[in-house]
Scaffold this motif. Structure first.
Motif, PDB file in Angstrom:
ATOM      1  N   SER A  96      25.777  35.491  40.538  1.00  0.00           N
ATOM      2  CA  SER A  96      26.193  36.362  41.616  1.00  0.00           C
ATOM      3  C   SER A  96      27.236  37.342  41.089  1.00  0.00           C
ATOM      4  N   THR A  97      27.023  38.596  41.375  1.00  0.00           N
ATOM      5  CA  THR A  97      27.979  39.610  40.983  1.00  0.00           C
ATOM      6  C   THR A  97      28.748  40.037  42.222  1.00  0.00           C
ATOM      7  N   VAL A  98      30.049  39.813  42.211  1.00  0.00           N
ATOM      8  CA  VAL A  98      30.886  40.205  43.334  1.00  0.00           C
ATOM      9  C   VAL A  98      31.520  41.550  42.997  1.00  0.00           C
ATOM     10  N   THR A  99      31.272  42.518  43.833  1.00  0.00           N
ATOM     11  CA  THR A  99      31.884  43.828  43.671  1.00  0.00           C
ATOM     12  C   THR A  99      33.256  43.791  44.323  1.00  0.00           C
ATOM     13  N   LEU A 128      37.998  41.506  47.531  1.00  0.00           N
ATOM     14  CA  LEU A 128      39.019  42.450  47.966  1.00  0.00           C
ATOM     15  C   LEU A 128      40.234  42.328  47.062  1.00  0.00           C
ATOM     16  N   GLU A 129      40.777  43.475  46.646  1.00  0.00           N
ATOM     17  CA  GLU A 129      41.952  43.482  45.781  1.00  0.00           C
ATOM     18  C   GLU A 129      42.904  44.589  46.223  1.00  0.00           C
ATOM     19  N   VAL A 130      44.133  44.214  46.570  1.00  0.00           N
ATOM     20  CA  VAL A 130      45.158  45.209  46.887  1.00  0.00           C
ATOM     21  C   VAL A 130      45.710  45.707  45.559  1.00  0.00           C
ATOM     22  N   VAL A 131      45.466  46.985  45.264  1.00  0.00           N
ATOM     23  CA  VAL A 131      45.865  47.546  43.974  1.00  0.00           C
ATOM     24  C   VAL A 131      47.204  48.268  44.037  1.00  0.00           C
TER      25      VAL A 131
END
Length: 84
Positions: free
Chosen positions: A7-10, A37-40
């Motif tokens: 599985s590839t998680v974007t 989800l990533e807070v950058v």
């Protein structure tokens, strides 16, 4: 028979623009629990949002309309004009 799948998680890159630290920290903590989800970047200063968008290139901007320094609608219009 091997039925395993990969599985590839974007990852969706997020910038938080919220002047209330408690709210910003809560959103960051909640979003951090969600896969993909990533807070950058984050800020509480309306004058810093456009520069952070250009620097981090988030896919999603959570924008408080009542930020000190510059109103959120004006920020959104500036980003739209900059990015086309």
């Amino acid at each position: 028979m091997n039925t395993s799948t990969t599985s590839t998680v974007t990852t969706t890159r997020i910038l938080l623009a919220e002047d209330h630290v408690l709210m910003r920290d809560g959103l960051k903590m909640l979003l951090g629990t969600q896969p993909g989800l990533e807070v950058v970047a984050e800020t509480g200063d309306g004058m810093a949002v456009e520069a952070l968008v250009m620097q981090y290139k988030p896919q999603l901007l959570l924008l408080d309309l009542g930020l000190p320094g510059q109103h959120g609608v004006k920020i959104a219009a500036g980003i739209k004009a900059e990015l086309g």
